[in-house]
Design an enzyme around this catalytic site. Sequence first.
Site, PDB file in Angstrom:
ATOM      1  N   GLN A 182     -18.084   4.425  10.211  1.00  0.00           N
ATOM      2  CA  GLN A 182     -18.413   5.833  10.395  1.00  0.00           C
ATOM      3  C   GLN A 182     -19.171   6.408   9.203  1.00  0.00           C
ATOM      4  OE1 GLN A 182     -15.294   9.231  10.598  1.00  0.00           O
ATOM      5  NE2 GLN A 182     -16.347   9.087  12.558  1.00  0.00           N
ATOM      6  N   HIS A 239     -18.281   6.367   5.395  1.00  0.00           N
ATOM      7  CA  HIS A 239     -16.999   7.046   5.290  1.00  0.00           C
ATOM      8  C   HIS A 239     -15.793   6.231   5.743  1.00  0.00           C
ATOM      9  CE1 HIS A 239     -14.341  10.454   4.902  1.00  0.00           C
ATOM     10  NE2 HIS A 239     -14.054  10.467   6.180  1.00  0.00           N
ATOM     11  N   GLU A 299     -15.481  18.164   6.658  1.00  0.00           N
ATOM     12  CA  GLU A 299     -15.936  18.720   7.937  1.00  0.00           C
ATOM     13  C   GLU A 299     -15.324  20.100   8.158  1.00  0.00           C
ATOM     14  OE1 GLU A 299     -16.178  15.699  10.911  1.00  0.00           O
ATOM     15  OE2 GLU A 299     -15.431  17.049  12.438  1.00  0.00           O
ATOM     16  N   ARG A 302     -14.569   7.560  15.227  1.00  0.00           N
ATOM     17  CA  ARG A 302     -13.337   8.324  15.064  1.00  0.00           C
ATOM     18  C   ARG A 302     -13.644   9.818  15.002  1.00  0.00           C
ATOM     19  NH1 ARG A 302     -10.647  10.610  10.549  1.00  0.00           N
ATOM     20  NH2 ARG A 302     -12.035   9.745   8.980  1.00  0.00           N
ATOM     21  N   LEU A 338     -17.156  13.776  -0.743  1.00  0.00           N
ATOM     22  CA  LEU A 338     -17.091  14.383   0.584  1.00  0.00           C
ATOM     23  C   LEU A 338     -17.052  15.907   0.537  1.00  0.00           C
ATOM     24  CD1 LEU A 338     -16.711  13.701   3.647  1.00  0.00           C
ATOM     25  CD2 LEU A 338     -14.309  14.192   3.280  1.00  0.00           C
ATOM     26  N   VAL A 365      -4.788  10.769  -1.059  1.00  0.00           N
ATOM     27  CA  VAL A 365      -4.693  12.086  -1.710  1.00  0.00           C
ATOM     28  C   VAL A 365      -6.008  12.846  -1.623  1.00  0.00           C
ATOM     29  CG1 VAL A 365      -2.888  11.510  -3.387  1.00  0.00           C
ATOM     30  CG2 VAL A 365      -5.281  11.248  -4.031  1.00  0.00           C
ATOM     31  N   VAL A 377       4.432  -1.983  -2.792  1.00  0.00           N
ATOM     32  CA  VAL A 377       3.484  -2.519  -3.771  1.00  0.00           C
ATOM     33  C   VAL A 377       2.143  -1.800  -3.669  1.00  0.00           C
ATOM     34  CG1 VAL A 377       2.563  -4.669  -4.722  1.00  0.00           C
ATOM     35  CG2 VAL A 377       4.512  -4.757  -3.163  1.00  0.00           C
ATOM     36  N   GLU A 392      -9.125  15.851   2.883  1.00  0.00           N
ATOM     37  CA  GLU A 392      -9.325  17.274   2.654  1.00  0.00           C
ATOM     38  C   GLU A 392      -9.014  18.120   3.883  1.00  0.00           C
ATOM     39  OE1 GLU A 392     -13.457  17.276   1.497  1.00  0.00           O
ATOM     40  OE2 GLU A 392     -13.043  16.350  -0.437  1.00  0.00           O
ATOM     41  N   GLY A 393      -9.689  17.802   4.987  1.00  0.00           N
ATOM     42  CA  GLY A 393      -9.843  18.761   6.071  1.00  0.00           C
ATOM     43  C   GLY A 393      -8.643  19.042   6.942  1.00  0.00           C
ATOM     44  N   GLY A 422       0.838  -1.202   0.000  1.00  0.00           N
ATOM     45  CA  GLY A 422       0.000   0.000   0.000  1.00  0.00           C
ATOM     46  C   GLY A 422       0.864   1.238   0.000  1.00  0.00           C
ATOM     47  N   HIS A 474     -20.107   9.918   7.575  1.00  0.00           N
ATOM     48  CA  HIS A 474     -19.746  11.323   7.597  1.00  0.00           C
ATOM     49  C   HIS A 474     -21.017  12.110   7.286  1.00  0.00           C
ATOM     50  CE1 HIS A 474     -17.826  15.098   6.693  1.00  0.00           C
ATOM     51  NE2 HIS A 474     -16.636  14.609   6.998  1.00  0.00           N
ATOM     52  N   LYS A 514      -1.768  -1.349  -5.880  1.00  0.00           N
ATOM     53  CA  LYS A 514      -2.565  -1.731  -7.051  1.00  0.00           C
ATOM     54  C   LYS A 514      -2.897  -0.530  -7.932  1.00  0.00           C
ATOM     55  CE  LYS A 514      -7.088  -1.769  -4.692  1.00  0.00           C
ATOM     56  NZ  LYS A 514      -8.237  -2.609  -4.328  1.00  0.00           N
ATOM     57  N   PHE A 527     -12.569  21.252  14.346  1.00  0.00           N
ATOM     58  CA  PHE A 527     -13.130  20.038  13.758  1.00  0.00           C
ATOM     59  C   PHE A 527     -14.043  19.373  14.773  1.00  0.00           C
ATOM     60  CE2 PHE A 527     -12.405  17.352   9.970  1.00  0.00           C
ATOM     61  CZ  PHE A 527     -11.937  18.319   9.098  1.00  0.00           C
ATOM     62  N   ARG A 535     -19.164  12.970  14.532  1.00  0.00           N
ATOM     63  CA  ARG A 535     -19.880  12.585  13.319  1.00  0.00           C
ATOM     64  C   ARG A 535     -21.045  11.641  13.563  1.00  0.00           C
ATOM     65  NH1 ARG A 535     -14.407  11.853   9.645  1.00  0.00           N
ATOM     66  NH2 ARG A 535     -14.065  14.105   9.482  1.00  0.00           N
ATOM     67  N   HIS A 592      -6.046   6.449  -2.012  1.00  0.00           N
ATOM     68  CA  HIS A 592      -7.154   7.298  -1.540  1.00  0.00           C
ATOM     69  C   HIS A 592      -6.692   8.469  -0.663  1.00  0.00           C
ATOM     70  CE1 HIS A 592     -11.201   8.542  -0.694  1.00  0.00           C
ATOM     71  NE2 HIS A 592     -10.853   8.669   0.565  1.00  0.00           N
TER      72      HIS A 592
HETATM   73  C1  LIG Z   1     -12.608  11.984   0.662  1.00  0.00           C
HETATM   74  C2  LIG Z   1     -11.901  11.689   1.949  1.00  0.00           C
HETATM   75  C3  LIG Z   1     -11.471  12.729   2.763  1.00  0.00           C
HETATM   76  C4  LIG Z   1     -10.820  12.458   3.952  1.00  0.00           C
HETATM   77  N1  LIG Z   1     -10.392  13.500   4.712  1.00  0.00           N
HETATM   78  C5  LIG Z   1      -9.687  13.249   5.840  1.00  0.00           C
HETATM   79  C6  LIG Z   1      -9.140  14.313   6.608  1.00  0.00           C
HETATM   80  O1  LIG Z   1      -9.259  15.488   6.269  1.00  0.00           O
HETATM   81  N2  LIG Z   1      -8.465  14.020   7.734  1.00  0.00           N
HETATM   82  C7  LIG Z   1      -8.285  12.734   8.143  1.00  0.00           C
HETATM   83  O2  LIG Z   1      -7.635  12.521   9.172  1.00  0.00           O
HETATM   84  N3  LIG Z   1      -8.782  11.693   7.421  1.00  0.00           N
HETATM   85  C8  LIG Z   1      -9.466  11.925   6.277  1.00  0.00           C
HETATM   86  N4  LIG Z   1      -9.951  10.876   5.558  1.00  0.00           N
HETATM   87  C9  LIG Z   1      -9.598   9.511   5.941  1.00  0.00           C
HETATM   88  C10 LIG Z   1      -8.148   9.244   5.554  1.00  0.00           C
HETATM   89  O3  LIG Z   1      -7.845   9.977   4.406  1.00  0.00           O
HETATM   90  C11 LIG Z   1      -7.893   7.768   5.271  1.00  0.00           C
HETATM   91  O4  LIG Z   1      -8.320   6.984   6.345  1.00  0.00           O
HETATM   92  C12 LIG Z   1      -6.396   7.539   5.041  1.00  0.00           C
HETATM   93  O5  LIG Z   1      -5.879   8.420   4.079  1.00  0.00           O
HETATM   94  C13 LIG Z   1      -6.132   6.110   4.627  1.00  0.00           C
HETATM   95  O6  LIG Z   1      -4.768   5.998   4.295  1.00  0.00           O
HETATM   96  P1  LIG Z   1      -4.065   4.596   4.176  1.00  0.00           P
HETATM   97  O7  LIG Z   1      -2.626   4.857   3.958  1.00  0.00           O
HETATM   98  O8  LIG Z   1      -4.453   3.744   5.320  1.00  0.00           O
HETATM   99  O9  LIG Z   1      -4.720   3.926   2.874  1.00  0.00           O
HETATM  100  P2  LIG Z   1      -4.987   4.470   1.383  1.00  0.00           P
HETATM  101  O10 LIG Z   1      -4.553   5.845   1.171  1.00  0.00           O
HETATM  102  O11 LIG Z   1      -6.406   4.124   1.082  1.00  0.00           O
HETATM  103  O12 LIG Z   1      -4.037   3.560   0.510  1.00  0.00           O
HETATM  104  C14 LIG Z   1      -4.241   2.178   0.351  1.00  0.00           C
HETATM  105  C15 LIG Z   1      -3.135   1.614  -0.504  1.00  0.00           C
HETATM  106  O13 LIG Z   1      -3.231   0.193  -0.544  1.00  0.00           O
HETATM  107  C16 LIG Z   1      -3.079  -0.258  -1.862  1.00  0.00           C
HETATM  108  N5  LIG Z   1      -3.791  -1.539  -2.015  1.00  0.00           N
HETATM  109  C17 LIG Z   1      -5.010  -1.865  -1.536  1.00  0.00           C
HETATM  110  N6  LIG Z   1      -5.321  -3.127  -1.893  1.00  0.00           N
HETATM  111  C18 LIG Z   1      -4.278  -3.610  -2.613  1.00  0.00           C
HETATM  112  C19 LIG Z   1      -3.996  -4.838  -3.274  1.00  0.00           C
HETATM  113  N7  LIG Z   1      -4.871  -5.850  -3.300  1.00  0.00           N
HETATM  114  N8  LIG Z   1      -2.817  -4.961  -3.932  1.00  0.00           N
HETATM  115  C20 LIG Z   1      -1.927  -3.940  -3.963  1.00  0.00           C
HETATM  116  N9  LIG Z   1      -2.146  -2.754  -3.349  1.00  0.00           N
HETATM  117  C21 LIG Z   1      -3.308  -2.597  -2.676  1.00  0.00           C
HETATM  118  C22 LIG Z   1      -3.670   0.846  -2.712  1.00  0.00           C
HETATM  119  O14 LIG Z   1      -3.164   0.778  -4.025  1.00  0.00           O
HETATM  120  C23 LIG Z   1      -3.164   2.080  -1.956  1.00  0.00           C
HETATM  121  O15 LIG Z   1      -1.865   2.398  -2.347  1.00  0.00           O
HETATM  122  C24 LIG Z   1     -10.615  11.112   4.350  1.00  0.00           C
HETATM  123  C25 LIG Z   1     -11.027  10.088   3.532  1.00  0.00           C
HETATM  124  C26 LIG Z   1     -11.676  10.362   2.354  1.00  0.00           C
HETATM  125  C27 LIG Z   1     -12.152   9.217   1.509  1.00  0.00           C
END
Ligand SMILES: Cc1cc2nc3c(=O)[nH]c(=O)nc-3n(C[C@H](O)[C@H](O)[C@H](O)COP(=O)(O)OP(=O)(O)OC[C@H]3O[C@@H](n4cnc5c(N)ncnc54)[C@H](O)[C@@H]3O)c2cc1C
Length: 572
Positions: A235, A350, A250, A385, A247, A49, A38, A52-53, A13, A237, A40, A121, A281, A47
């Site tokens: 959760q 969310h 918030e 959360r 989204l 990227v 690695v 936002e908040g 990830g 939102h 996908k 927040f 939330r 996600h």
């Molecule tokens: C629209 C939105 C706004 C948000 N805003 C906020 C905010 O302002 N503040 C806050 O604290 N949180 C926020 N959140 C929540 C927070 O962004 C996420 O919980 C967090 O970014 C998740 O990061 P992560 O590194 O755990 O996973 P992700 O960023 O989801 O990355 C997952 C990774 O795993 C890889 N992967 C998954 N399955 C496989 C597979 N089978 N094989 C290979 N690779 C795989 C994907 O390619 C990716 O690279 C928001 C979420 C969303 C959706």
Amino acid sequence: MSETISHDILVLGSGLAGLRAALAASIATKGKIDIGLVSKVQLMRSHSVAAEGGTAAVLREEEGDSLDLHAWDTVKGSDFLADQDTVTLFVRNMPGEIFQLEHWGIPWSRRPDGRIDQRAFGGHSFPRATFAADKTGFFEMQVLYDTLTRYENTTRYDEWFVTSILTEDGEFRGLSAIDLATGEFHVILGKALIIATGGAGRISGFTTYSHSVTGDGIAMAYRVGIPIKDMEFIQFHPTGLIPTGILMTEGCRGEGGYLLNKQGERFMEGYAPGKMELAPRDIISRAMITEINQGRGFEGVNGLNYAHLDLRHLGADKINERLGFIRELAMKFVDVDPVYEPIPVRPVFHYAMGGIHTDINGETPMKGVWAAGETACVSMHGANRLGTNSTAECLFWGKITGEEAAKYVRGVTGEVKMPQEAVAKARAHLYNDILKREGKESIYEIRQELRRNVDKNLGVYRNGEGLKEGCRKISELKERYLKISVRDRSKAYNIDLMYTLELGFMLDVAEVAFNGALNREESRGSHARLDFTKRDDEKWLKHTLATFSAEGPKFDFSPVDISSWKPVERTY
Ligand SMILES: Cc1cc2nc3c(=O)[nH]c(=O)nc-3n(C[C@H](O)[C@H](O)[C@H](O)COP(=O)(O)OP(=O)(O)OC[C@H]3O[C@@H](n4cnc5c(N)ncnc54)[C@H](O)[C@@H]3O)c2cc1C
């Protein structure tokens, strides 16, 4: 099979958690450790990227904030299901993470005097959301990515879809994966693994999450015997844009936005007068659904009735500076300009509070395997959360797991042995099973029914009947999944195959969530049951642990750390 690939640490990830982990392991070893990263999707399409908040941290003790207050807000927000030792460790370390990102070059939004700004927040008693306009996640990802490129020890496998975790004698050996561009099957061996695959938002049809967020890592860990913790807590939102679910951060309410019902009333007055639109939330989502159910919502298509998010009084200058992306999204997707009109919103699926069971350092019960970020349940968020605590969690536990895995790998001598049996099984699952299925069922129909089921029965409010129906439906869908066929037979970018595998993962995750929710006969945080409306600390102040078995999830429970605060009634 092509040549064997092998690395010291595999990071699965490339979101915030994965990048921070790879960076921490690189820094801890001065670039001497060999990492395979690695994902996908292309690295910057994770996600994260989309966050936002903001990111929570205490930066202003001189103005009245404190680490204790951040910890208390988080524990109270969690409805007392968060492990308090975990929360304490987290709040102490977050200020350092914010400054670290600052030193790496992130453009945090600033006060007029040049110091880092913070906004309010939900559920936080002090404005402690550190932000970069309304694109916080994007800038965090960018700065981690940039910094990682200074080290040459990381090999990237972008657009490699991991299909399983390979183990031998209960020990971690590597991953099996499909290189999506070529369709080739690969084995990647590793001494340690950090799972950072994010949440499972796409088990729902109305969600803020990217299409790639399908719970893969949670299901893969579950399938090799690692327990899944507290998966019933999901959760909602409060402000998902109608009808897509995009989204509306918030931060809109953090900057002063209102929520209005059809009668133009700021209805939060009746639910959380002390916090109004900045209540947690779960509480706001319930208030909105109640308003809508009692006829004070606006009528939307497909039953998506809604409320209004009103930013007009903030004025164009503030909206453009602080919420420019939100304005752009509302204008592009629903032709609403928030400077002049309120935005149509309703609670949207969310975030997964639950996930892969880990200890306080992010280590799973399987030796050499860590999990970090949304995919993990290190038990920071409990039953609900607080906004901005997730990107923060990703950063901090990304760092810890990267450092811990690097330390662990130093003690592992010799080459990793090819786990022949596990590899054969992973190959057989793909080529002799999934791709050989010749049934009439369509994965797209099954997926749609899964999502309808989740949206109907695992929503803001739940009840025993609905949850039983939900469990039954998942069993039916799992049966039907055995009778599918993958129609696309091409090798390059076989998205049909990828969706099929993702659907298998989502069915497992949803099964654990539904059964966990049915078991939990109380209401706590995001888990609000109409048939058990009270929190029941005597019976249910405990974590749910689900373990894989051929007949379905087996449930067990583990205690919650309440060493700092005893649970009290949660009012705002
Ligand atoms: C629209 C939105 C706004 C948000 N805003 C906020 C905010 O302002 N503040 C806050 O604290 N949180 C926020 N959140 C929540 C927070 O962004 C996420 O919980 C967090 O970014 C998740 O990061 P992560 O590194 O755990 O996973 P992700 O960023 O989801 O990355 C997952 C990774 O795993 C890889 N992967 C998954 N399955 C496989 C597979 N089978 N094989 C290979 N690779 C795989 C994907 O390619 C990716 O690279 C928001 C979420 C969303 C959706």
